[in-house]
Every structure is written in structure tokens, then in C-alpha cells.
Design a protein around this motif. Structure first.
Motif, PDB file in Angstrom:
ATOM      1  N   ASN A 197       0.833  -2.678  -9.554  1.00 26.60           N
ATOM      2  CA  ASN A 197       2.195  -2.154  -9.546  1.00 26.60           C
ATOM      3  C   ASN A 197       2.850  -2.540 -10.870  1.00 26.60           C
ATOM      4  OD1 ASN A 197       4.496  -0.835  -8.513  1.00 26.60           O
ATOM      5  ND2 ASN A 197       3.993  -1.549  -6.441  1.00 26.60           N
ATOM      6  N   LEU A 198       3.995  -1.944 -11.154  1.00 23.98           N
ATOM      7  CA  LEU A 198       4.684  -2.238 -12.397  1.00 23.98           C
ATOM      8  C   LEU A 198       5.805  -3.233 -12.150  1.00 23.98           C
ATOM      9  CD1 LEU A 198       4.972   1.324 -14.016  1.00 23.98           C
ATOM     10  CD2 LEU A 198       3.143  -0.362 -14.236  1.00 23.98           C
ATOM     11  N   PHE A 199       5.747  -4.370 -12.852  1.00 24.00           N
ATOM     12  CA  PHE A 199       6.814  -5.364 -12.751  1.00 24.00           C
ATOM     13  C   PHE A 199       7.944  -4.950 -13.691  1.00 24.00           C
ATOM     14  CE2 PHE A 199       3.630  -8.905 -11.475  1.00 24.00           C
ATOM     15  CZ  PHE A 199       3.638  -8.417 -10.179  1.00 24.00           C
ATOM     16  N   LEU A 200       8.760  -4.034 -13.220  1.00 22.93           N
ATOM     17  CA  LEU A 200       9.902  -3.527 -13.977  1.00 22.93           C
ATOM     18  C   LEU A 200      11.111  -3.440 -13.060  1.00 22.93           C
ATOM     19  CD1 LEU A 200       8.307  -0.577 -16.034  1.00 22.93           C
ATOM     20  CD2 LEU A 200       9.130  -2.759 -16.946  1.00 22.93           C
TER      21      LEU A 200
ATOM     22  N   PHE B 237       4.774   8.581 -10.841  1.00 25.22           N
ATOM     23  CA  PHE B 237       3.623   8.155 -11.629  1.00 25.22           C
ATOM     24  C   PHE B 237       2.593   7.598 -10.669  1.00 25.22           C
ATOM     25  CE2 PHE B 237       6.582   4.615 -11.452  1.00 25.22           C
ATOM     26  CZ  PHE B 237       5.772   3.560 -11.055  1.00 25.22           C
ATOM     27  N   PHE B 238       1.372   7.400 -11.162  1.00 23.76           N
ATOM     28  CA  PHE B 238       0.338   6.818 -10.318  1.00 23.76           C
ATOM     29  C   PHE B 238      -0.594   5.955 -11.168  1.00 23.76           C
ATOM     30  CE2 PHE B 238      -1.415  10.731 -11.847  1.00 23.76           C
ATOM     31  CZ  PHE B 238      -2.793  10.542 -11.960  1.00 23.76           C
ATOM     32  N   ALA B 239      -1.558   5.311 -10.495  1.00 27.16           N
ATOM     33  CA  ALA B 239      -2.487   4.362 -11.132  1.00 27.16           C
ATOM     34  C   ALA B 239      -1.752   3.277 -11.908  1.00 27.16           C
ATOM     35  CB  ALA B 239      -3.470   5.096 -12.043  1.00 27.16           C
ATOM     36  N   PRO B 240      -0.719   2.625 -11.315  1.00 32.07           N
ATOM     37  CA  PRO B 240       0.005   1.575 -12.057  1.00 32.07           C
ATOM     38  C   PRO B 240      -0.770   0.261 -12.059  1.00 32.07           C
ATOM     39  CG  PRO B 240       0.891   1.757  -9.857  1.00 32.07           C
ATOM     40  CD  PRO B 240      -0.190   2.804  -9.954  1.00 32.07           C
TER      41      PRO B 240
ATOM     42  N   GLN C 139      14.152  -1.898 -10.926  1.00 37.12           N
ATOM     43  CA  GLN C 139      14.151  -0.686 -10.118  1.00 37.12           C
ATOM     44  C   GLN C 139      14.717   0.507 -10.891  1.00 37.12           C
ATOM     45  OE1 GLN C 139      12.650  -0.807  -7.206  1.00 37.12           O
ATOM     46  NE2 GLN C 139      12.876   1.412  -6.944  1.00 37.12           N
ATOM     47  N   LYS C 140      15.726   0.268 -11.734  1.00 36.93           N
ATOM     48  CA  LYS C 140      16.301   1.362 -12.503  1.00 36.93           C
ATOM     49  C   LYS C 140      15.274   1.943 -13.479  1.00 36.93           C
ATOM     50  CE  LYS C 140      21.164  -0.042 -12.333  1.00 36.93           C
ATOM     51  NZ  LYS C 140      22.361  -0.419 -13.146  1.00 36.93           N
ATOM     52  N   SER C 141      14.451   1.070 -14.051  1.00 37.28           N
ATOM     53  CA  SER C 141      13.415   1.535 -14.975  1.00 37.28           C
ATOM     54  C   SER C 141      12.371   2.362 -14.242  1.00 37.28           C
ATOM     55  CB  SER C 141      12.744   0.350 -15.668  1.00 37.28           C
ATOM     56  OG  SER C 141      13.688  -0.394 -16.416  1.00 37.28           O
ATOM     57  N   LEU C 142      12.025   1.947 -13.023  1.00 39.06           N
ATOM     58  CA  LEU C 142      11.046   2.698 -12.239  1.00 39.06           C
ATOM     59  C   LEU C 142      11.571   4.088 -11.884  1.00 39.06           C
ATOM     60  CD1 LEU C 142       9.743  -0.128  -9.856  1.00 39.06           C
ATOM     61  CD2 LEU C 142       8.597   0.840 -11.860  1.00 39.06           C
TER      62      LEU C 142
ATOM     63  N   LEU D 283       0.823  -1.210   0.000  1.00 40.20           N
ATOM     64  CA  LEU D 283       0.000   0.000   0.000  1.00 40.20           C
ATOM     65  C   LEU D 283       0.856   1.258   0.000  1.00 40.20           C
ATOM     66  CD1 LEU D 283      -2.764  -1.113   2.533  1.00 40.20           C
ATOM     67  CD2 LEU D 283      -3.066  -0.725   0.081  1.00 40.20           C
ATOM     68  N   ASN D 284       1.984   1.208   0.687  1.00 41.58           N
ATOM     69  CA  ASN D 284       2.902   2.361   0.692  1.00 41.58           C
ATOM     70  C   ASN D 284       3.411   2.678  -0.708  1.00 41.58           C
ATOM     71  OD1 ASN D 284       3.166   3.591   3.252  1.00 41.58           O
ATOM     72  ND2 ASN D 284       4.275   1.814   4.032  1.00 41.58           N
ATOM     73  N   LYS D 285       3.620   1.617  -1.518  1.00 44.18           N
ATOM     74  CA  LYS D 285       4.083   1.846  -2.889  1.00 44.18           C
ATOM     75  C   LYS D 285       3.013   2.538  -3.732  1.00 44.18           C
ATOM     76  CE  LYS D 285       7.312  -2.048  -3.036  1.00 44.18           C
ATOM     77  NZ  LYS D 285       7.641  -3.351  -3.680  1.00 44.18           N
ATOM     78  N   LEU D 286       1.750   2.336  -3.337  1.00 49.05           N
ATOM     79  CA  LEU D 286       0.662   2.960  -4.088  1.00 49.05           C
ATOM     80  C   LEU D 286       0.408   4.394  -3.649  1.00 49.05           C
ATOM     81  CD1 LEU D 286      -1.946   0.046  -4.265  1.00 49.05           C
ATOM     82  CD2 LEU D 286      -0.458   0.865  -6.083  1.00 49.05           C
ATOM     83  N   ILE D 287       0.411   4.627  -2.349  1.00 47.35           N
ATOM     84  CA  ILE D 287       0.075   5.972  -1.882  1.00 47.35           C
ATOM     85  C   ILE D 287       1.273   6.906  -1.900  1.00 47.35           C
ATOM     86  CG2 ILE D 287       0.502   5.650   0.611  1.00 47.35           C
ATOM     87  CD1 ILE D 287      -2.260   7.099   0.969  1.00 47.35           C
TER      88      ILE D 287
END
Length: 759
Positions: free
Chosen positions: A405-408, A419-422, A410-413, A278-282
Motif C-alpha cells: 500500500n502507499l504510505f501517503l 491505481f493498482f499494484a501499490p 489520504q488527500k494525496s491518495l 485486502l479490501n484496499k487492494l482489491i
């Protein structure tokens, strides 16, 4: 008809009776209110928004009749509650008084001031010709004057240097007011709200629009034609100014509390893994400045996981920092929906059944799996003889795994920034179509990444998009005729036959969309841009023979499986401009372009059929049938879709109001232009090939008019279009507008019916 005549006779009789003719109300009443001099602001708008003149429209019968019947009702019911027998006569005449005269003048003047006519003059004249009957008329004459505009020569009065700096930055980059925009005082409220939000996003938790004063500055221009503004913080006239309005607040780490679906009483702290997800989302970190927009985006991210019935937040402000407490109420783990419907084609019903099952919280607290199945048995036109109707049985199965979340890496993120709504999606699908001409199957494997950079910027990235397509033919005359038809098309340069050969189509896809408005049936100002990039068969470049032998050996058909390598680029730009003082008309503009190039010689440099471009139809060039225009000046029978590798298309449409009838009926005038072409290949006719020094002579042009019936919840569209320039004709015969006809001929009018605007 008889009842109508009796009713009319009754009206004539009652208006001529002595009681009505001689009736005099006991107090002075308004006989009529007329309004003259309106030029920019319509009279109907004034009557709608100024209460005192709202019910003063002209009536079919005299005021004496309405007053007489009103008096009769009051005698029968002293409380005035009796329902009238004839509702036609229930609009009361207001009482005439000096106070009413004053209110009318003041309120009309205020309305014009609100709309930016600061020097308007309102003159009232009393018509007392019916004074003996206690009836008075009011004649209103309006001298609107010139509308004022914002000059953007504004002043800022803020004592706090930090707040002053933010105001200056806001006025340069974010302000809703621009130079020469028509002055409208309602915009000042919107400007205050936008500026308050700007401060809230910079850490000012207690700041509100009440702390801002925005006033007209009439000193710099005494003519009031161009008006500047004065921004004052804090607002000297503010009543609810919070003493902490200029204090910056920072976040502490958020606390997540969850209420299980089966337990509707207690909120419990989430476990470590769920809290981390949830922290990754908010995306709220300890020490970050308070941001209202960031909070809303974070809560939206959580809500879009579709795991919670409600998502709410409260702050602990007892300290000098903000402690977010986020409360979540879980949705049910299983959700099943079923839909049964159908369509009718040429009088033959086509039922379908769609079922879907969603399972939430499968491997974590935020993921879900969707299963869907659709079965339909529908009638369609025959493939060769379109006048015949064929039965079509279709089955669609799909399942997808979704994680917020985006399965990418860490460097790509980090490269993507904020960004939001992943969302990451993996899925499988199977399509089966059974027509009299053929049996077709398609196995699909796909993966998608979705995210936003703001509420206006949308991104999609797909690394896996695999389709294994096969077509077989039953031993029937219809199927044999269809196969012969494909051979004939192949000889004429049409590559439709490739769509019915065993094929393996793989691609990597990226899409970017920008939209600065919300989609609606209402006329809007703004623009949208869409860019799509696709690389098909990329990995085949690194394999022997540019094929995947595993696929070829695993799925053995009568023919070798086709593997495609191609590049595809598409661009879509649309612009919307409002016209007129009230913005009730619009110019809409569209430009589309595309390139699709097959570099795989193993398929004779041809594209998968679905990756071609097509033009013509209700949302394209409306003077041509769907997908039947081109390529180039190639002359076709018009019975078959015409694919192309190069696309140029543009439309401009003028939309304007007509009448109100169960919604708004609007009109449209439009011009469409464009075509598709092929790259130079030996098997393509020269007239279908794109040539830089000649393509403009092959641009098709159509024009027409249309109606849009806006019911608010949906819009019904009818367009009538005719060809202006037909590139299929000889050079001196391309101009075909004079040959327009409603019947069969060289240039028959095309009727297009649709839902929503064409673009």
C-alpha cells in the motif's frame, strides 16, 4: 568420409535398380505439387498453413523410390508400424483424387480470403505425363489480386439502446480495427473478444463474444477494395447466447477466505484487519458495477504481495447481485535462497555467493522483510593501466521492508485517483569494495513508492534516497599512483576525483514510464516513454552553510564531507514500427535527452559523478567505446570516462529477417547520433561547453550493421560500427567514414556483443 561415399553409392545403386525404375503404385499418387504466382504471401507460408500441400516439397530423388520403399515397409509390417532403417524416405506421397484437388483449391482460396484477398483466383492444372506410372503432378497458379482494407464505414445493429451506445463509444475509442488496415479475418475474432471485455467492464457479467456478430459489408463497395463491417447484437447466428447477456450486475462486499500453509484442508474467514487491508487492494465496493478488468487487477494486487501461493475468486449469482468469494492459500513464512556462480575475466575466475532471506507476515498479514547478501571476489582491469588485471573484493548487504500500500496522506491518495499494484518500500544498504587502488564504502538509506494507473503506466516516487560515501587509500605504490592520476584529471577538467572524496548525496526522485506493449524479443509495434525528475540536496537549502552538521560531526574523515545540491531531468522516447504485409521487419527509433545542473557553489558547481550523463557503447553510440565520447569536441585519450551535464542522443535501426538456423537470424542496419556537453564554467574547456549556435557541429554520428540471433528465450547480438562524423576532429576533418579500417587507425571498426536488442 568413407562412410559418406558408401552411403552415396548405396543411393545411386538403389535408384538405378530395376525394382525401383519399374515400380508402379497400385493406386494413383501425387508426384509433385508446384505453386506459382505468390507475390505478397510467400509460398512457404501457404505450404505451412494448408495441410494438403504441406509435404509436397521437391525431393532429392524420384517419387518412385519413396513409393517403392513405402511399399516394402508395408509388406514387412501390415500395420505400417515398423521403424524405417532410413528416415530420409518416410515422407509419403498423398493419394491422387478429385476430392483432393477440390480440397486444395478450396483451402488455398479460404486462406487467401482469411488474409484479406477477397478476389483471389486459384487455378489448378493436372500434369499427367507420368500417368502410365500412376503418378500425377498438380500445378497451382495463384492470382492474388489486390488486398482489401478496412474502411471503418461500419454499421451497428443493436436493439438495446444502452448496448448500442456502448458499441458506438467502443468503435470511437477502443476498436482494434482502424481505417486502411489490411483486412485479416482473424482480427475479427480479436475485435469480438475486445468488445465483449468492454461490455464486461460496464457491468454485463454474462456477456460474451458469442453474443456479438461481426460481418463484412460488401454492399457499400462492390470492388471489395475497402470493406466496412456490420456489428450485430445479439448475434443471429449465435448458438450459446445467454438470456441474461443484456442485464447489468453490481457487487456486494467481498468475502475473503484463507487457507493457512500448515493447514491444507479448511478455508477460514480472515480477521478484521486483514480483511480491511485486502479490501484496499482489491477495491471492490458494494454497489459498484461488475468489471472484469477491475477484478483481475484486484486479484493481481493481492498476488503481488507475495503472501499467497494461489489467489482465486468465485461468484454467488443466486441473487440479482454478485457476491465475490476470494480464496487465498498462504505461502510459507520463511523463504531462503542461495546462489553460487562466477565469471571469468582474462582467464581468471571470479566466484560470488548470493544469499537472500524473506520473512513474510512480520507486522501484518501482508508485509515482508527481505535480507540479501552478496560476496564476490572478481578480477577487473586496472584503473590506470587497463592491460593489467587486479583482484576486486566486493560485499553488498541490504534489507528492505515492503508493504502493499502507499504510505501517503489520504488527500494525496485521492489526488492520485484509481491505481493498482501499490507498494511502499523502506530499506538500508551497505556496499564495500576493496581494490588495490582504494577501499570504498557506501551506507544507503532509501524509501520508494510504486504504483500503476493501468497496465501501461508505471510510477515511482522516492522521498528518501541517502548515500554516505567514503574512500580510503592503502599505503601502496598502486594507490599512490591512482591518487596522482585523479589530481591530473582534475587539472584537465575531469571531476572523477569527487567520486573518491567523502560525500553525502541525498535526493527526491520521481519516475513515470508509459509502455503500450509487453517486452519481448519478437518484433512489435508500439512506443515507450520514460520521464525522470530528481532534486538532490533539497533540504540543504534550508540549513546553515547548506550542510547537515550532524552528518559532518558523526562521520569525521581526513577531508570535509561533500554535500551536493542539484537538479536532474531525463527523457527517453522509443518508437517501433512494423513494415511489410506480415510485419516481419521493423524500424526502431530512440531519442534520449537530459539536463543535470549543480547549483551548489560549495562543490564548485559540480555534480556527484554518478549523476552525470555518459554516451557511447553497445546500447548507445556503438562506434565509440563505452562512456568515452565527448564532452562536445573535447579531445580525450579515450582511456577515461567522459561525463557531461547535457545529453542528446538518438538512434534509428532497420531490423529484417535473414535465415532460420537454430532460431531466427535477423539483420540490422543502424545510424547513431549524439553527444554530451557541460554547462559554461570557468574550469571546463570551451570546446566541451554547450552553445546553442554551435552544438549541432559537435554531434557525433556513427553507422553500422549487425546480426541478431533469436533463440526465443534470449537474443544474442553482434554489431559492427564505424564513425561517420567525429566531433573531436578539426572542422574540415570531421568526416571520417572513408578512413574506416578493421585494424588500428584513425577510425577502427568497433565490435559490440550483447544480449537483447540495444533499445
Amino acid at each position: 568420409m568413407k562412410n559418406v561415399l558408401i552411403y552415396l553409392f548405396f543411393l545411386v545403386f538403389i535408384t538405378s535398380c530395376v525394382g525401383v525404375k519399374d515400380y508402379v503404385p497400385s493406386e494413383p499418387k501425387i508426384d509433385y505439387i508446384s505453386i506459382k504466382g505468390t507475390k505478397v504471401i510467400p509460398e512457404t507460408e501457404i505450404r505451412t498453413n494448408v495441410y494438403q500441400v504441406k509435404y509436397s516439397y521437391k525431393r532429392l530423388f524420384s517419387s518412385a523410390l519413396y513409393l517403392f520403399l513405402e511399399n516394402k515397409r508395408l509388406k514387412n509390417d501390415s500395420l505400417g508400424r515398423k521403424n524405417p532403417a532410413i528416415h530420409f524416405f518416410t515422407n509419403y506421397n498423398p493419394r491422387f483424387s478429385n476430392e483432393l484437388i477440390s480440397d486444395i483449391k478450396k483451402n488455398i482460396s479460404n486462406y487467401y480470403q482469411q488474409k484479406g484477398f477477397l478476389k483471389s483466383v486459384i487455378e489448378l492444372k493436372i500434369d499427367s505425363l507420368k500417368k502410365s506410372k500412376n503418378l500425377f503432378g498438380i500445378q497451382i497458379n495463384i492470382k492474388e489480386g489486390q488486398a482489401s482494407v478496412f474502411s471503418k464505414k461500419d454499421s451497428v445493429l443493436v436493439n438495446n439502446p444502452a448496448l448500442h451506445s456502448l458499441v458506438d463509444k467502443y468503435l470511437k475509442t477502443e476498436s482494434l480495427i482502424y481505417a486502411n488496415r489490411n483486412l485479416d479475418l482473424s482480427v475479427l475474432r480479436q475485435e469480438k473478444d475486445a468488445l465483449a471485455l468492454y461490455y464486461k467492464n460496464q457491468g454485463y457479467y454474462y456477456f460474451s463474444s458469442n453474443d456479438i456478430g461481426i460481418y463484412l459489408n460488401d454492399i457499400s463497395d462492390s470492388s471489395l477494395n475497402q470493406v466496412g463491417l456490420v456489428y450485430k447484437i445479439p448475434n443471429a447466428k449465435g448458438i450459446f447466447i445467454n438470456k441474461l447477456y443484456d442485464r447489468i450486475f453490481r457487487f456486494t462486499s467481498p468475502e475473503f477466505l484463507i487457507k493457512k500453509a500448515e493447514n491444507s484442508y479448511n478455508f477460514e474467514p480472515t480477521d478484521f484487519s486483514t480483511t480491511n487491508a485486502l479490501n484496499k487492494l482489491i477495491k471492490l465496493k458494494e454497489g459498484d458495477l461488475y468489471s472484469n478488468t477491475k477484478i483481475n487487477q484486484g486479484l493481481q494486487n493481492i498476488y503481488l504481495t507475495d503472501q499467497f501461493k494461489s489467489v482465486s475468486i468465485r461468484f454467488d449469482t443466486t441473487k440479482t447481485v454478485l457476491s465475490p468469494h476470494i480464496e487465498l492459500v498462504e505461502s510459507d513464512k520463511l523463504n531462503f535462497t542461495s546462489e553460487f556462480g562466477g565469471s571469468v575475466f582474462r582467464g581468471i575466475p571470479g566466484p560470488f555467493l548470493t544469499n537472500s532471506l524473506k520473512i513474510r507476515r512480520v507486522f501484518s498479514h501482508l508485509d515482508n522483510i527481505d535480507f540479501s547478501a552478496r560476496v564476490g571476489y572478481e578480477a577487473q582491469a586496472g584503473f590506470i593501466n587497463t592491460s593489467q588485471t587486479r583482484n576486486n573484493f566486493e560485499v553488498n548487504l541490504s534489507t528492505s521492508y515492503n508493504y502493499p500500500n502507499l504510505f501517503l496522506p489520504q488527500k494525496s491518495l485521492k489526488f492520485l485517483g484509481d491505481f493498482f499494484a501499490p507498494q511502499t518500500q523502506f530499506g538500508l544498504g551497505y556496499d564495500y569494495i576493496n581494490r588495490p587502488e582504494y577501499l570504498r564504502t557506501n551506507f544507503k538509506l532509501f524509501q520508494n513508492l510504486y504504483w500503476r494507473k493501468s497496465t501501461n503506466k508505471y510510477f515511482q516516487l522516492s522521498f528518501i534516497n541517502l548515500n554516505l560515501i567514503n574512500t580510503s587509500y592503502p599505503s601502496t605504490t598502486i594507490a599512490s599512483d591512482f591518487q596522482n592520476y585523479l589530481v591530473e584529471l582534475k587539472a584537465n577538467g575531469n571531476n572523477l576525483y569527487r567520486s573518491f572524496n567523502p560525500s553525502f548525496v541525498s535526493s527526491i526522485y520521481f519516475n513515470y514510464n508509459y509502455r503500450n506493449f509487453n517486452t519481448t524479443n519478437s518484433l512489435i509495434r508500439g512506443y515507450t516513454m520514460n520521464l525522470g525528475l530528481e532534486s538532490g540536496g533539497t533540504t540543504l537549502n534550508f540549513l546553515p552553510n547548506n550542510k547537515i552538521e550532524f552528518i559532518s560531526n558523526l562521520f569525521k574523515y581526513q577531508q570535509d564531507i561533500q554535500f551536493y545540491r542539484f537538479l536532474r531531468l531525463s527523457f527517453d522516447y522509443r518508437k517501433y514500427i512494423l513494415l511489410g504485409y506480415h510485419g516481419n521487419s521493423q524500424i526502431a527509433f530512440k531519442f534520449l535527452s537530459g539536463l543535470a545542473y549543480a547549483y551548489g557553489g560549495e562543490n564548485n558547481y559540480q555534480l556527484p559523478y554518478e549523476k552525470n550523463f555518459f554516451i557511447g557503447g553497445p546500447s548507445s553510440l556503438r562506434a565509440w567505446k563505452p562512456r568515452r565520447l565527448g564532452p562536445g569536441s573535447n579531445i580525450s585519450s579515450g582511456l577515461m570516462e567522459q561525463p557531461g551535464s547535457i545529453l542528446l542522443e538518438s538512434s534509428i535501426e532497420y531490423r529484417f529477417p535473414l535465415v532460420k538456423f537454430f532460431g531466427n537470424i535477423n539483420g540490422a542496419l543502424f545510424v547513431d547520433a549524439g553527444n554530451v556537453w557541460n554547462f559554461a564554467q570557468s574550469f571546463y574547456p570551451s570546446e566541451s561547453v554547450f552553445q546553442l549556435n554551435n552544438f549541432y557541429n559537435q554531434i557525433a554520428v556513427g553507422t553500422g550493421l549487425g546480426l541478431r540471433w533469436d533463440f526465443t528465450y534470449f537474443l544474442l547480438r553482434l554489431d559492427l560500427a564505424t564513425k561517420v562524423i567525429n566531433p573531436a576532429n578539426a572542422p574540415n576533418e570531421k568526416w571520417v567514414l572513408p578512413k574506416t579500417t578493421f585494424r588500428d587507425g584513425e577510425n577502427p571498426i568497433e565490435f559490440n556483443i550483447g544480449i537483447g536488442y540495444p533499445f
